[in-house]
Design a protein around this motif. Structure first.
Motif, PDB file in Angstrom:
ATOM      1  N   MET A 167       0.830  -1.202   0.000  1.00 32.41           N
ATOM      2  CA  MET A 167       0.000   0.000   0.000  1.00 32.41           C
ATOM      3  C   MET A 167       0.869   1.259   0.000  1.00 32.41           C
ATOM      4  O   MET A 167       0.530   2.253  -0.639  1.00 32.41           O
ATOM      5  N   GLY A 168       1.994   1.218   0.695  1.00 34.30           N
ATOM      6  CA  GLY A 168       2.909   2.350   0.671  1.00 34.30           C
ATOM      7  C   GLY A 168       3.459   2.599  -0.723  1.00 34.30           C
ATOM      8  O   GLY A 168       3.579   3.743  -1.169  1.00 34.30           O
ATOM      9  N   ARG A 169       3.792   1.527  -1.424  1.00 37.37           N
ATOM     10  CA  ARG A 169       4.294   1.659  -2.801  1.00 37.37           C
ATOM     11  C   ARG A 169       3.230   2.293  -3.689  1.00 37.37           C
ATOM     12  O   ARG A 169       3.523   3.183  -4.513  1.00 37.37           O
ATOM     13  N   LEU A 170       1.978   1.863  -3.539  1.00 36.20           N
ATOM     14  CA  LEU A 170       0.887   2.412  -4.332  1.00 36.20           C
ATOM     15  C   LEU A 170       0.684   3.904  -4.050  1.00 36.20           C
ATOM     16  O   LEU A 170       0.523   4.714  -4.975  1.00 36.20           O
ATOM     17  N   LEU A 171       0.699   4.276  -2.773  1.00 35.93           N
ATOM     18  CA  LEU A 171       0.481   5.677  -2.420  1.00 35.93           C
ATOM     19  C   LEU A 171       1.611   6.568  -2.928  1.00 35.93           C
ATOM     20  O   LEU A 171       1.368   7.672  -3.415  1.00 35.93           O
ATOM     21  N   ARG A 172       2.848   6.100  -2.829  1.00 33.74           N
ATOM     22  CA  ARG A 172       3.983   6.884  -3.323  1.00 33.74           C
ATOM     23  C   ARG A 172       3.874   7.144  -4.821  1.00 33.74           C
ATOM     24  O   ARG A 172       4.200   8.233  -5.305  1.00 33.74           O
ATOM     25  N   TRP A 173       3.408   6.144  -5.542  1.00 33.14           N
ATOM     26  CA  TRP A 173       3.356   6.247  -7.001  1.00 33.14           C
ATOM     27  C   TRP A 173       2.132   7.015  -7.490  1.00 33.14           C
ATOM     28  O   TRP A 173       2.224   7.853  -8.386  1.00 33.14           O
ATOM     29  N   ALA A 174       0.977   6.746  -6.879  1.00 34.91           N
ATOM     30  CA  ALA A 174      -0.278   7.285  -7.400  1.00 34.91           C
ATOM     31  C   ALA A 174      -0.631   8.661  -6.866  1.00 34.91           C
ATOM     32  O   ALA A 174      -1.420   9.374  -7.488  1.00 34.91           O
ATOM     33  N   ALA A 175      -0.081   9.042  -5.705  1.00 35.78           N
ATOM     34  CA  ALA A 175      -0.511  10.282  -5.063  1.00 35.78           C
ATOM     35  C   ALA A 175       0.668  11.188  -4.752  1.00 35.78           C
ATOM     36  O   ALA A 175       1.634  10.751  -4.117  1.00 35.78           O
ATOM     37  N   PRO A 176       0.618  12.436  -5.164  1.00 38.29           N
ATOM     38  CA  PRO A 176       1.678  13.379  -4.774  1.00 38.29           C
ATOM     39  C   PRO A 176       1.671  13.599  -3.270  1.00 38.29           C
ATOM     40  O   PRO A 176       0.662  13.348  -2.605  1.00 38.29           O
TER      41      PRO A 176
END
Length: 241
Positions: free
Chosen positions: A169-178
């Protein structure tokens, strides 16, 4: 709309209720959520496999709540945010894509480090993350469409039957959200998205219909470290020039 919980700094908020109703009031920059897959997930029973017996497991309980897909979930998610990252099974991509008002922009294959079911006809070791976006979508750094990330080991405590790893989930948030984005999770379960957001120092809110899940999420958030002490081994990525 009274929050079930608000963190001391106001950055993380939990709501207990129906996301379809709360979508009238809540807004985010990015939705990242693991909604019901709508695949009628069933418990594994004792059966004869290829030359051996496969024993039943008491942990893999029935998921009656995962039987149907309500198109209103997809509409509500797109009302809440211009970008929606939605977990699901390859079997339902067509149904979910047709129910989403936002166009699909990307499909991520989460390749797990072990299979998580019996052969049907091949044993699955993947899930999908679809990115739906009202406008064009560009991630915060370079990524590929296959993410090789381990699952939570069976011997570790899980707070939820379908709990996602914090690293994923951390990887997803880093990539998808500024970094300045408001993150929303309308199917937060035990709160992993919010725990990952706290570790990254992000603002986030979560919703769950089940009050027990909300209680567990709050307990996890209170115990979770912030960005200064988290030490979470999250994928850093490479930012675009």
């Amino acid at each position: 709309m009274k929050p079930y919980y608000t963190s001391p700094d106001g950055a993380i908020v939990v709501y207990c209720g129906d996301m379809r109703e709360l979508s009238r009031e809540l807004r985010a920059d990015v939705i990242a959520t693991d909604a019901p897959f709508a695949i009628a997930d069933k418990p594994l029973g004792a059966r004869r496999g290829r030359g051996h017996m496969v024993a039943p497991t008491a942990y893999h309980v029935p998921s009656e709540w995962d039987r149907d897909l309500d198109p209103a979930w997809c509409r509500a998610a797109c009302e809440m945010a211009p970008v929606v990252a939605w977990f699901g099974s390859w079997k339902r991509r067509g149904d979910i894509e047709s129910a989403m008002p936002h166009p699909i922009r990307c499909e991520i294959v989460w390749a797990k480090d072990t299979h998580v079911g019996p052969p049907c006809p091949a044993a699955m070791r993947d899930e999908r993350i679809w990115i739906f976006s009202r406008d064009t979508f560009a991630g915060q750094h370079f990524e590929t469409t296959v993410w090789e990330e381990p699952i939570i080991p069976t011997w570790e405590r899980r707070y939820h039957k379908n709990q996602k790893p914090e690293r994923l989930m951390g990887r997803l948030l880093r990539w998808a959200a500024p970094p300045e984005a408001q993150i929303g999770d309308p199917f937060m379960g035990s709160g992993t998205t919010l725990v990952a957001a706290k570790a990254l120092g992000r603002r986030a809110w979560g919703i769950d219909l089940n009050e027990e899940h909300c209680r567990v999420a709050v307990a996890r958030l209170r115990a979770a470290p912030g960005p200064e002490t988290a030490g979470l081994p999250l994928f850093q990525g490479v930012r675009h020039a």
